[in-house]
Design a protein around this motif. Structure first.
Motif, mmCIF file in Angstrom:
data_model
loop_
_atom_site.group_PDB
_atom_site.id
_atom_site.type_symbol
_atom_site.label_atom_id
_atom_site.label_comp_id
_atom_site.label_asym_id
_atom_site.label_seq_id
_atom_site.Cartn_x
_atom_site.Cartn_y
_atom_site.Cartn_z
ATOM 1 N N PRO A 20 0.798 -1.228 0.000
ATOM 2 C CA PRO A 20 0.000 0.000 0.000
ATOM 3 C C PRO A 20 0.830 1.278 0.000
ATOM 4 O O PRO A 20 0.304 2.339 -0.228
ATOM 5 C CB PRO A 20 -0.838 -0.106 1.263
ATOM 6 N N ILE A 21 2.137 1.169 0.237
ATOM 7 C CA ILE A 21 2.993 2.359 0.187
ATOM 8 C C ILE A 21 4.176 2.083 -0.729
ATOM 9 O O ILE A 21 4.532 0.934 -0.986
ATOM 10 C CB ILE A 21 3.482 2.785 1.589
ATOM 11 N N SER A 22 4.792 3.143 -1.209
ATOM 12 C CA SER A 22 5.929 3.006 -2.123
ATOM 13 C C SER A 22 7.129 2.416 -1.380
ATOM 14 O O SER A 22 7.260 2.551 -0.162
ATOM 15 C CB SER A 22 6.289 4.367 -2.710
ATOM 16 N N ASP A 38 12.125 4.764 4.113
ATOM 17 C CA ASP A 38 12.239 5.946 4.967
ATOM 18 C C ASP A 38 11.578 5.700 6.323
ATOM 19 O O ASP A 38 12.154 6.006 7.367
ATOM 20 C CB ASP A 38 11.602 7.164 4.281
ATOM 21 N N ILE A 39 10.400 5.133 6.301
ATOM 22 C CA ILE A 39 9.682 4.869 7.552
ATOM 23 C C ILE A 39 10.413 3.816 8.369
ATOM 24 O O ILE A 39 10.520 3.935 9.601
ATOM 25 C CB ILE A 39 8.221 4.484 7.278
ATOM 26 N N ALA A 40 10.961 2.797 7.720
ATOM 27 C CA ALA A 40 11.718 1.769 8.436
ATOM 28 C C ALA A 40 12.912 2.391 9.156
ATOM 29 O O ALA A 40 13.172 2.083 10.329
ATOM 30 C CB ALA A 40 12.175 0.676 7.482
ATOM 31 N N ILE A 63 -4.163 3.111 4.519
ATOM 32 C CA ILE A 63 -3.989 4.325 5.312
ATOM 33 C C ILE A 63 -3.253 5.326 4.430
ATOM 34 O O ILE A 63 -2.236 4.976 3.817
ATOM 35 C CB ILE A 63 -3.174 4.032 6.593
ATOM 36 N N PRO A 64 -3.734 6.564 4.328
ATOM 37 C CA PRO A 64 -3.063 7.552 3.473
ATOM 38 C C PRO A 64 -1.596 7.736 3.870
ATOM 39 O O PRO A 64 -1.254 7.734 5.053
ATOM 40 C CB PRO A 64 -3.862 8.835 3.712
ATOM 41 N N VAL A 77 3.328 9.095 7.284
ATOM 42 C CA VAL A 77 4.507 9.940 7.437
ATOM 43 C C VAL A 77 4.409 10.740 8.740
ATOM 44 O O VAL A 77 5.390 10.871 9.475
ATOM 45 C CB VAL A 77 4.674 10.889 6.226
ATOM 46 N N ALA A 78 3.227 11.249 9.044
ATOM 47 C CA ALA A 78 3.037 12.049 10.251
ATOM 48 C C ALA A 78 3.192 11.207 11.512
ATOM 49 O O ALA A 78 3.788 11.654 12.497
ATOM 50 C CB ALA A 78 1.663 12.716 10.231
#
Length: 132
Positions: A3-5, A11-13, A99-100, A105-106
């Motif tokens: 669901p995410i790039s 980046d999130i990891a 989830i958007p 990111v937030a």
């Protein structure tokens, strides 16, 4: 397809791993230290020879709450990392919708989409509610 790039996932990891390490360091800072001194979260750890007992008790109580918060945050980070590894990250655990990315990111530890979070807050009475 996740669901995410892949770029956002990387980046999130990185952010989650850094947050994990920071939280562990904070928790260890409260519990480790000088073996001759009680940990900061121990009852009356802030009581000196001539200190005010209620003030020292309040400081110990605050340390305990901060440690509990950090522990809860660490569990949320670990859960988010598990969802990343399993490929479920970015999918609402309540309804299964995406989830958007802006929400992820937030708040990288978020588990629900906005409609499900609003429903949960209404049911639990924990939302902010209407403002003045």
């Amino acid at each position: 397809m996740p669901p995410i790039s892949a770029e956002l996932q990387d980046d999130i990891a990185k952010r989650l791993h850094q947050q994990h390490d920071d939280l562990l360091a904070t928790i260890h800072g409260r519990t480790d230290g000088d073996p001759d001194e009680p940990p900061a979260i121990a009852p009356m750890a802030h009581m000196g020879q001539n200190d005010d007992a209620p003030a020292a008790e309040m400081l110990s109580h605050n340390e305990e709450h901060m440690a509990e918060h950090d522990s809860d945050q660490l569990a949320a980070v670990d859960a988010a990392l598990s969802r990343l590894e399993s490929g479920d990250y970015g999918t609402c655990v309540s309804c299964g919708c995406e989830i958007p990315e802006a929400r992820l990111v937030a708040t990288p530890t978020v588990q629900t989409c906005i409609p499900c979070q609003e429903r949960i807050e209404r049911e639990q009475g924990t939302g902010r509610g209407p403002s003045m």
